[in-house]
Each structure stands twice: as structure tokens, then as C-alpha cells.
Design a protein around this motif. Structure first.
Motif, short mmCIF file in Angstrom:
data_model
loop_
_atom_site.label_atom_id
_atom_site.label_comp_id
_atom_site.label_asym_id
_atom_site.label_seq_id
_atom_site.Cartn_x
_atom_site.Cartn_y
_atom_site.Cartn_z
N GLU A 169 1.44 -7.04 3.15
CA GLU A 169 1.60 -5.82 2.88
C GLU A 169 0.49 -5.32 2.26
OE1 GLU A 169 4.85 -2.55 0.71
OE2 GLU A 169 4.95 -4.76 0.38
N VAL A 183 -7.34 1.59 7.96
CA VAL A 183 -6.80 0.12 7.90
C VAL A 183 -6.70 -0.28 9.28
CG1 VAL A 183 -4.79 -1.29 7.42
CG2 VAL A 183 -5.52 0.82 6.09
N LEU A 185 -5.37 -3.54 11.88
CA LEU A 185 -4.38 -4.62 11.77
C LEU A 185 -4.55 -5.32 12.94
CD1 LEU A 185 -1.24 -2.42 10.59
CD2 LEU A 185 -2.86 -3.83 9.10
N ARG A 212 -3.94 -2.19 15.75
CA ARG A 212 -3.28 -1.01 15.56
C ARG A 212 -4.55 -0.35 14.58
NH1 ARG A 212 2.74 1.05 13.36
NH2 ARG A 212 1.99 3.14 13.18
N LEU A 214 -5.11 2.82 11.78
CA LEU A 214 -4.44 4.04 10.92
C LEU A 214 -5.29 4.19 9.76
CD1 LEU A 214 -1.84 2.78 8.64
CD2 LEU A 214 -2.28 1.19 10.39
N PRO A 217 -2.52 5.10 4.51
CA PRO A 217 -1.24 5.71 4.10
C PRO A 217 -1.02 5.50 2.50
CG PRO A 217 -0.65 3.22 4.79
CD PRO A 217 -2.22 3.55 4.78
N VAL A 221 1.85 -0.81 4.31
CA VAL A 221 1.61 -1.14 5.46
C VAL A 221 1.86 -2.49 5.91
CG1 VAL A 221 -0.30 -1.29 7.66
CG2 VAL A 221 -0.35 0.41 6.06
N HIS A 222 2.68 -2.91 6.88
CA HIS A 222 3.36 -4.13 6.96
C HIS A 222 2.48 -4.98 8.35
CE1 HIS A 222 6.39 -4.48 3.70
NE2 HIS A 222 6.27 -3.13 3.99
N THR A 319 3.97 -4.60 13.23
CA THR A 319 3.20 -3.54 12.48
C THR A 319 3.77 -2.39 12.20
OG1 THR A 319 2.45 -2.56 14.56
CG2 THR A 319 1.00 -4.17 13.65
N LEU A 321 4.45 0.90 9.51
CA LEU A 321 3.74 1.70 8.64
C LEU A 321 4.89 2.48 7.48
CD1 LEU A 321 1.36 3.79 7.56
CD2 LEU A 321 1.69 5.05 9.42
N GLY A 322 4.68 2.10 6.34
CA GLY A 322 5.45 2.73 5.24
C GLY A 322 6.96 2.74 5.44
N GLY A 325 8.24 4.03 8.65
CA GLY A 325 8.15 3.08 9.94
C GLY A 325 9.34 1.96 9.75
#
Length: 340
Positions: A169, A183, A185, A212, A214, A217, A221-222, A319, A321-322, A325
Motif C-alpha cells: 500500500e 505512481v 504499479l 497501471r 495514476l 491519490p 494505492v494497493h 491494483t 485505488l483508495g 477502489g
């Protein structure tokens, strides 16, 4: 006069053999109540997996909080299952860029007392002021516990282990007014063959292979672990000669890796990492812990089928996002046939 089959006899015998008139009437066939279609599990989606396969799919998709279960992996005797977490600083001070590369299936082996430049290691991390020149290094010796979840426990108490689920994360911990950066990934193998002591370009080394990209955020992010067929093998945790680890180029063989690149963070702002790993391990004989064959996963679905099913019916599971997500992934998982 013909016989009316819709009418039943109004007279029947009692238990004592006597005749008794019933209140009779037209015969009505009793039918089972119809079950609404919505109550039947769908034939496809994650319900295409058996129960044990679905449970392991849940753990892969949520290593942080899903119930711990035996993995649907081939080979080896069933071991003990434990989850570990550690959090660390990634980018801070004057640094504005960073790279972290983690191969969970190999990271819990004894680290050397000194890091040799030019050798690959299962955990590499680095940060700097230039996005085109981030130098990577590996933790030294017992300092591994600061970076690798479960490192101290596994190297001291396990004879061998394998990682069955993992998560990185990325957490922006700076000011919202100055939040900036990108970021990257990437799911890959063998840490992209990156080595210690070498400088890498975030945009080139990571950006070109990432799945990915982005903007930084406000939430976490995972990046979730996608185990390969090689990750089904147990890794020996030691001992090694004089506490040194052998050249890891000897064991690079296609193990799944998680790689994160961050660039463009405002100087003075902080980005942290929170790593979670779920291991299946064979305890050291000195602990007196025994396993049982009944602990083995009963799933008939092979590992690659479970991963492919997640990809098809819960796309984006690896993947996230927040919080939004996470909610979207949970919704996709439910539509695919959640075990909840």
C-alpha cells in the motif's frame, strides 16, 4: 359414466380399518415451492470455483483483512498460516522520487551482513531527487525486519515457507495543498532483474512495464501479489554460511514480484509504504508445532485457474485505488459470486 381423474375418492380407510368420509373435493397435486431465481448461485463467475478455491481467491484479493485459509497451491506438506505487516518511510526530506521492488516468495531468507553491488536481492528500495537516477539498495542483516513483513519471525522460526498472498500500500502522508506526483504499479517477475547499487530511471524502468499509472491519490494505492506457478514451491530460510546469503541470481526463476515507482513528489512531503504478507511455513523442529494433512486445501482448482477467474470476473483486483477502489472491487467480487 367415465372416471374423472381430477376427483379423488371421498371415502378412505382409517387406521382401524373402518371407512371414513373425507371432506374430499377435486384432487390437487402438491408441488414444491418455487425458489426465486435470484436465490440460485450463478453458474459462472467466482461460483465457477469450488468453495475452497473461492476462499483462497478472497485472500488473494484482500491480503490485509480476508480470513486466513490454506492456499490452493500444489506440492509440499500443509504448513502453518500467519499474516504479517510492517510500515516504513519511502520518500521524505529532499527526495522526490522512489522505487521499491519486492519478491515476497524469496524475501524471508537471511540477509547478508553487507550488500554486494551488482547482485539481485528479493527486496530493493531507493529514493532520490532525480527521476532518472534512483539508486537501489537492500536491507542489511537483521535490519530486514524494518522493510520485510515477518522477516525476523520467519528467519528464526521457519525451516521453509512460501508466500500465499501479499500487498503493498502506497500512502501519501504529506500536505494536501502540495500533493503531486505519479505512481507506477507493475506486476512482474524477479524484480525486473534489478540489482543493488545501480541507478534506475523511474519513468523508463518502471513506467514502460507498469500495468497501471495514476496521479498521486489522497487515499492509499494497493498492489496485490499475483503468485506464479514457481511461487508454489517452498523456499528454504537457511542456515547459510557465515550468515551470508548465496548469490540470488542462482534462484531467480520466475517468482512473482511487486514493483512500485513514484515520481514528482513535492520536496519535503512524505510517502510511506505499508507491506502485508501471508505466509505458509513449516515450523522449526525446536518449536514443537506439528501440522496435519487435514489442513491441506481441498480445492480442485489449480492456482492459475483461480488467478484467471479473478482477472475475468473481478478485474482490477490486483491494483486498487483508495477506498472507492476498494468498494468497486468488492462490488465486482460480489457480482462474480462472493463467498459472503
Amino acid at each position: 359414466m367415465g372416471f374423472d381423474s381430477s376427483y379423488r375418492s371421498s371415502v378412505f380407510r382409517t387406521r382401524g380399518g373402518g371407512r371414513k368420509r373425507s371432506r374430499g373435493g377435486p384432487y390437487k397435486r402438491r408441488t414444491r415451492p418455487r425458489v426465486p431465481r435470484s436465490m440460485h448461485p450463478p453458474g459462472g463467475g467466482l461460483y465457477g470455483l469450488d468453495k475452497a478455491g473461492r476462499e483462497y481467491a478472497m485472500l488473494l484479493a484482500d491480503p490485509v483483512s480476508a480470513p486466513l485459509v490454506q492456499p490452493a497451491m500444489a506440492g509440499g506438506q500443509p504448513g502453518q498460516i500467519m499474516r504479517f505487516t510492517c510500515e516504513q518511510s519511502f520518500i521524505s526530506g529532499t527526495a522526490t522520487n522512489g522505487i521499491v521492488a519486492w519478491t515476497p516468495g524469496l524475501a524471508c531468507i537471511p540477509l547478508p551482513g553487507t550488500v554486494t553491488t551488482g547482485l539481485p536481492y528479493p527486496f530493493l528500495i531507493g529514493s532520490g531527487t532525480s527521476s532518472s537516477a534512483v539508486t537501489l539498495g537492500a536491507p542489511v542483516g537483521t535490519a530486514g525486519y524494518q522493510y520485510i513483513p515477518g522477516y525476523s519471525f520467519m528467519t528464526a522460526n521457519a525451516t521453509s515457507y512460501r508466500c500465499i498472498a501479499a500487498d503493498i500500500e502506497v500512502i501519501y502522508a504529506g500536505s494536501e495543498q502540495t500533493r503531486s506526483g505519479m505512481v507506477y504499479l507493475a506486476h512482474t517477475v524477479d524484480n525486473l532483474s534489478m540489482v543493488s547499487g545501480t541507478a534506475y530511471d523511474v519513468n523508463g524502468s518502471i513506467g514502460n512495464v507498469c500495468q497501471r499509472t495514476l496521479r498521486m491519490p489522497d487515499g492509499g494505492v494497493h498492489l496485490r501479489f499475483r503468485p506464479t506457478l514457481i511461487d508454489q514451491e517452498f523456499t528454504n530460510t537457511g542456515p547459510t554460511s557465515a550468515g551470508e546469503t548465496p548469490a540470488l541470481s542462482m534462484v531467480w526463476d520466475g517468482s512473482g514480484s511487486l514493483v512500485v515507482g513514484v515520481t514528482g513528489v513535492t520536496a519535503g512531503q512524505a510517502v510511506n509504504l505499508r507491506l502485508t504478507a501471508v505466509y505458509e511455513f513449516i515450523p522449526s523442529s525446536t518449536l514443537g508445532i506439528t501440522g496435519s494433512s487435514s489442513q491441506a486445501c481441498s480445492s480442485k482448482d489449480p492456482l492459475h485457474v483461480i488467478v484467471e477467474t479473478l482477472d475475468k470476473y473481478a478485474p482490477g483486483w490486483a491494483t486498487i485505488l483508495g477506498e472507492m477502489g476498494m468498494a468497486a472491487a468488492a462490488s465486482a467480487f460480489m457480482k462474480g459470486g462472493s463467498t459472503k
